[in-house]
Write a protein that holds these residues in place. Structure first.
Motif, PDB file in Angstrom:
ATOM      1  N   PRO A 199       0.807  -1.228   0.000  1.00 25.05           N
ATOM      2  CA  PRO A 199       0.000   0.000   0.000  1.00 25.05           C
ATOM      3  C   PRO A 199       0.836   1.271   0.000  1.00 25.05           C
ATOM      4  CG  PRO A 199      -0.132  -1.135   2.123  1.00 25.05           C
ATOM      5  CD  PRO A 199       0.520  -2.074   1.171  1.00 25.05           C
ATOM      6  N   GLY A 200       1.995   1.234   0.651  1.00 21.27           N
ATOM      7  CA  GLY A 200       2.835   2.426   0.681  1.00 21.27           C
ATOM      8  C   GLY A 200       3.230   2.891  -0.706  1.00 21.27           C
ATOM      9  N   GLN A 201       3.426   1.943  -1.617  1.00 16.39           N
ATOM     10  CA  GLN A 201       3.796   2.283  -2.988  1.00 16.39           C
ATOM     11  C   GLN A 201       2.660   3.034  -3.686  1.00 16.39           C
ATOM     12  OE1 GLN A 201       4.782  -1.181  -5.348  1.00 16.39           O
ATOM     13  NE2 GLN A 201       4.476  -0.105  -7.282  1.00 16.39           N
ATOM     14  N   ILE A 202       1.422   2.594  -3.473  1.00 17.43           N
ATOM     15  CA  ILE A 202       0.277   3.224  -4.135  1.00 17.43           C
ATOM     16  C   ILE A 202      -0.050   4.563  -3.470  1.00 17.43           C
ATOM     17  CG2 ILE A 202      -2.062   2.865  -4.978  1.00 17.43           C
ATOM     18  CD1 ILE A 202       0.079   0.866  -5.986  1.00 17.43           C
ATOM     19  N   ILE A 203       0.109   4.635  -2.158  1.00 19.63           N
ATOM     20  CA  ILE A 203      -0.089   5.912  -1.460  1.00 19.63           C
ATOM     21  C   ILE A 203       0.901   6.950  -1.985  1.00 19.63           C
ATOM     22  CG2 ILE A 203       0.079   7.073   0.779  1.00 19.63           C
ATOM     23  CD1 ILE A 203      -0.780   4.281   1.988  1.00 19.63           C
ATOM     24  N   ALA A 204       2.169   6.547  -2.111  1.00 21.38           N
ATOM     25  CA  ALA A 204       3.194   7.463  -2.619  1.00 21.38           C
ATOM     26  C   ALA A 204       2.895   7.874  -4.057  1.00 21.38           C
ATOM     27  CB  ALA A 204       4.569   6.813  -2.524  1.00 21.38           C
ATOM     28  N   LEU A 205       2.355   6.955  -4.846  1.00 15.06           N
ATOM     29  CA  LEU A 205       2.000   7.267  -6.231  1.00 15.06           C
ATOM     30  C   LEU A 205       0.892   8.318  -6.276  1.00 15.06           C
ATOM     31  CD1 LEU A 205       2.356   6.531  -9.263  1.00 15.06           C
ATOM     32  CD2 LEU A 205       0.563   4.803  -8.919  1.00 15.06           C
ATOM     33  N   ALA A 206      -0.130   8.150  -5.442  1.00 11.99           N
ATOM     34  CA  ALA A 206      -1.209   9.143  -5.383  1.00 11.99           C
ATOM     35  C   ALA A 206      -0.670  10.502  -4.952  1.00 11.99           C
ATOM     36  CB  ALA A 206      -2.299   8.672  -4.424  1.00 11.99           C
ATOM     37  N   GLN A 207       0.235  10.502  -3.990  1.00 13.32           N
ATOM     38  CA  GLN A 207       0.809  11.769  -3.526  1.00 13.32           C
ATOM     39  C   GLN A 207       1.685  12.409  -4.596  1.00 13.32           C
ATOM     40  OE1 GLN A 207       2.589  10.196   0.060  1.00 13.32           O
ATOM     41  NE2 GLN A 207       0.893  10.916   1.341  1.00 13.32           N
ATOM     42  N   ARG A 208       2.389  11.582  -5.360  1.00 10.43           N
ATOM     43  CA  ARG A 208       3.210  12.123  -6.446  1.00 10.43           C
ATOM     44  C   ARG A 208       2.329  12.740  -7.532  1.00 10.43           C
ATOM     45  NH1 ARG A 208       6.048   7.984  -6.964  1.00 10.43           N
ATOM     46  NH2 ARG A 208       5.517   7.075  -8.986  1.00 10.43           N
ATOM     47  N   ALA A 209       1.223  12.070  -7.847  1.00  9.08           N
ATOM     48  CA  ALA A 209       0.283  12.630  -8.819  1.00  9.08           C
ATOM     49  C   ALA A 209      -0.337  13.915  -8.280  1.00  9.08           C
ATOM     50  CB  ALA A 209      -0.803  11.606  -9.139  1.00  9.08           C
TER      51      ALA A 209
END
Length: 250
Positions: free
Chosen positions: A7-17
């Motif tokens: 989940p940390g990977q997808i959370i970071a992706l959303a934050q990067r977007a």
């Protein structure tokens, strides 16, 4: 149950977007009208490109694009790169980046990032729900009832529904922040008696379920995801109280 392994990977992706949208927020950018008269901006496209390039493993159904055949897969990603584009265009911070994982027609995990507020929510029915890393939970239904309404899409049907409720106060929020408010115990109920699509609700429903809340349509049934037509039926989202209890009497 299928869920997000990292989940940390997808959370970071959303934050990067989300961070990419801030490059345009309250600046000069083009606004285009889509076929349904909803707005599209460079921020939507920039966030969509980042998310589409970073999501692993499953087909992607996004408001702005699709990658792979989600209809042939029982599991897919559901994305709204900028939920609340009207708020974004108006310079309001009440817009979000939404990513949900859908399995067999239901959301099993989601993340919502509000970049202009520096706030992030995530979770799912099997994982619980979190706000900026801290666990969150719906609260007991309050009196007066705290009823959420859309800031940009409030219509006569919704107003009539709200008017028929017991003693209440109305709170207006933009985008998926309404689901987050219920999940955090800041509101009790969100009726949506107007059009919206699967990508508007998938992440919010996952987080709300993780916090102990739920959503049903006006027939008392859960929302279905992965339909050929992404339009949702009218629905009610609520916290501790079952949303079925708020359905109009027939």
């Amino acid at each position: 149950m299928v869920t997000v392994s990292q989940p940390g990977q997808i959370i970071a992706l959303a934050q990067r977007a989300g961070a990419a949208t801030l490059d345009f927020f309250r600046g000069d950018f083009e606004v285009y009208d889509k076929s349904d008269d909803s707005p599209l901006t460079q921020a939507d496209l920039a966030a969509d490109a980042i998310i589409s390039a970073g999501l692993p493993g499953y087909p992607i159904r996004s408001e702005e694009s699709s990658h792979g055949d989600f209809s042939a897969s029982e599991t897919f990603w559901l994305v709204d790169p900028v939920d609340g584009t009207r708020s974004f265009v108006a310079g309001s911070p009440e817009y979000t980046v939404n990513i949900a994982l859908i399995h067999r027609g239901r959301p099993v995990w989601g993340v919502i990032d509000a970049p202009a507020l520096n706030q992030t929510w995530w979770g799912g029915p099997e994982q619980g729900a979190f706000f900026n890393g801290d666990p969150i939970r719906v609260t007991a239904t309050q009196s007066p009832l705290r009823v959420l309404a859309s800031r940009n899409h409030l219509n006569a049907l919704t107003l009539d529904f709200i008017a028929a409720l017991p003693v209440h106060e109305r709170i207006q929020r933009g985008s998926s922040l309404k689901f987050c408010a219920i999940a955090m115990g800041q509101a009790d109920l969100f009726p949506r008696m107007g059009p919206c699509c699967e990508w508007d609700t998938g992440a919010g429903e996952a987080i709300l379920m993780g916090a102990g809340g739920s959503i049903c349509d006006l027939a008392g049934q859960p929302l279905a995801y992965g339909k050929a037509d992404p339009l949702n039926p009218y629905f009610i989202a609520s916290g501790e109280t079952n949303p079925v209890d708020y359905l109009p009497q027939r």
